[in-house]
Design a protein around this motif. Structure first.
Motif, short mmCIF file in Angstrom:
data_model
loop_
_atom_site.label_atom_id
_atom_site.label_comp_id
_atom_site.label_asym_id
_atom_site.label_seq_id
_atom_site.Cartn_x
_atom_site.Cartn_y
_atom_site.Cartn_z
N VAL A 46 38.99 -3.51 20.37
CA VAL A 46 39.14 -4.96 20.18
C VAL A 46 40.10 -5.54 21.22
O VAL A 46 39.82 -6.58 21.83
N ALA A 47 41.23 -4.88 21.44
CA ALA A 47 42.19 -5.38 22.42
C ALA A 47 41.60 -5.42 23.82
O ALA A 47 41.71 -6.43 24.54
N VAL A 48 40.95 -4.33 24.24
CA VAL A 48 40.38 -4.27 25.58
C VAL A 48 39.24 -5.27 25.73
O VAL A 48 39.12 -5.96 26.75
N VAL A 49 38.39 -5.36 24.70
CA VAL A 49 37.25 -6.26 24.76
C VAL A 49 37.70 -7.70 24.92
O VAL A 49 37.14 -8.47 25.73
N TRP A 50 38.71 -8.12 24.16
CA TRP A 50 39.16 -9.51 24.27
C TRP A 50 39.75 -9.80 25.64
O TRP A 50 39.52 -10.87 26.20
N VAL A 51 40.50 -8.87 26.19
CA VAL A 51 41.09 -9.09 27.52
C VAL A 51 39.99 -9.15 28.58
O VAL A 51 39.95 -10.05 29.42
N VAL A 290 31.41 2.46 18.18
CA VAL A 290 32.48 1.49 18.42
C VAL A 290 32.83 1.41 19.90
O VAL A 290 33.04 0.33 20.46
N ILE A 291 32.87 2.57 20.57
CA ILE A 291 33.28 2.61 21.96
C ILE A 291 32.15 2.23 22.92
O ILE A 291 32.35 1.50 23.89
N VAL A 292 30.94 2.72 22.64
CA VAL A 292 29.83 2.55 23.58
C VAL A 292 29.24 1.15 23.53
O VAL A 292 28.78 0.62 24.56
N THR A 293 29.23 0.52 22.37
CA THR A 293 28.57 -0.79 22.24
C THR A 293 29.08 -1.83 23.23
O THR A 293 28.27 -2.48 23.91
N PRO A 294 30.39 -2.06 23.37
CA PRO A 294 30.81 -3.07 24.34
C PRO A 294 30.50 -2.69 25.78
O PRO A 294 30.24 -3.58 26.62
N VAL A 295 30.52 -1.40 26.09
CA VAL A 295 30.16 -0.97 27.45
C VAL A 295 28.70 -1.31 27.73
O VAL A 295 28.35 -1.81 28.80
N ALA A 296 27.83 -1.06 26.74
CA ALA A 296 26.41 -1.38 26.91
C ALA A 296 26.21 -2.89 27.06
O ALA A 296 25.38 -3.33 27.86
N MET A 297 26.96 -3.68 26.30
CA MET A 297 26.85 -5.13 26.42
C MET A 297 27.23 -5.61 27.81
O MET A 297 26.62 -6.52 28.36
N LEU A 298 28.25 -4.98 28.37
CA LEU A 298 28.72 -5.39 29.68
C LEU A 298 27.76 -5.01 30.78
O LEU A 298 27.59 -5.74 31.76
N LEU A 299 27.08 -3.87 30.60
CA LEU A 299 26.22 -3.37 31.67
C LEU A 299 24.78 -3.89 31.60
O LEU A 299 24.07 -3.85 32.60
N MET A 300 24.36 -4.35 30.42
CA MET A 300 22.97 -4.80 30.31
C MET A 300 22.74 -6.05 31.15
O MET A 300 23.62 -6.89 31.32
#
Length: 303
Positions: A46-51, A290-300
């Motif tokens: 959550v912290a990394v994603v918001w930043v 939890v960890i992979v989902t935001p990475v996938a969102m960023l790369l798609m």
């Protein structure tokens, strides 16, 4: 919608909607170390994603409008209040700037809270050592039955004379092993961090639930470590004897303070191997998701 916007929404969903699900899959304490990892990973994500999302949204606006003519873009931003077409971007930048300022302020307050708690803990540990320690264990005269550890330089385990007189040798060694496991795992420092985060950001449900859940889970982690070396029966008897003692000082972890009923059931009736395996699979999948989902969102790719 850009990857940054998706990540921002994901962080908000994890912070506000995720705690209930995380609590359900970790409450049993079947695999406490992995459960702690799930909670801490959720907070870190959550912290990394918001930043990252905030920075990404600013870059989206800046790069979109300044690629052709950066000088014109800067002038347009300065005149945003007079140009309706730029108003949305100006609002976005203002919100992002406020978010950056708020993040910086929150970080400073968290560090200050951590410093205060650490200083109190170190002072308590130093005072305990002044009374005389043997192998890091300090026995203080008190009729109350209590045993707890405090982080410091060096750390200390404090046991009251009432506890020493009420426990047999096996029970006392099991309780001391429980406290040593806390110190080895740096559990006091971990709980200081979580309490500092919750104290500064009490309106974030993830932090509020994590502070309670992790406090319960690290006790179970220490129980498991002590039970492996001294047996579940001796530890259970020792913990029951210490239940109901006055709460430990701030920053200290006491053997009989937290979630005693749930911990006693775990020690008295351990989960079958199949249940432990299934729970570990669920926790592992949750951790990866939890960890992979935001990475996938960023790369798609986004239109």
């Amino acid at each position: 919608m850009t990857g940054a916007a998706c990540m921002l929404l994901y962080g908000a969903a994890l912070a506000w909607l995720g705690p209930g699900s995380l609590d359900r899959i970790t409450r049993s304490g079947v695999s406490p170390r992995l459960s702690v990892a799930v909670w801490l990973s959720a907070i870190a994500v959550v912290a990394v994603v918001w930043v990252v999302a905030g920075a990404g949204l600013i870059l989206d606006v800046v790069l979109l409008h300044s690629a052709a003519d950066p000088v014109r873009y800067c002038m347009d931003v300065l005149l945003a209040v007079h140009r309706f077409g730029w108003f949305g971007d100006a609002v976005l930048i203002a919100v992002a700037a406020a978010g950056a300022s708020g993040t910086t302020l929150a970080a400073r307050r968290i560090m200050a809270a951590m410093h205060r708690m650490s200083a109190r803990s170190c002072e308590h540990a130093s005072t305990a050592h002044m009374l005389g320690a043997r192998d890091g264990v300090v026995v203080v005269t008190s009729e109350h039955r209590a045993a707890y550890c405090v982080a410091g330089r060096p750390s200390a385990i404090v046991v009251t004379s009432g506890a020493v007189s009420s426990l047999d040798a096996a029970e006392l060694e099991a309780v001391l092993a429980h406290e040593r496991a806390h110190l080895r795992g740096r559990h006091p420092q971990l709980l200081m961090l979580l309490n500092a985060l919750y104290g500064v950001l009490p309106w974030v449900p993830l932090l509020r639930r994590a502070a309670d859940a992790v406090a319960r889970l690290v006790e179970m982690c220490a129980d498991d470590a002590a039970a492996r070396s001294h047996g579940s029966a001796a530890l259970l008897r020792g913990l029951v004897a210490l239940t109901g003692a006055p709460s430990a000082p701030g920053g200290a972890l006491a053997a009989g303070d937290t979630a005693m009923v749930a911990r006693a059931w775990r020690l008295a009736d351990p989960a079958p191997a199949g249940t432990r395996w299934r729970r570990q699979v669920v926790l592992s999948l949750t951790l990866v998701t939890v960890i992979v989902t935001p990475v996938a969102m960023l790369l798609m790719p986004h239109p």
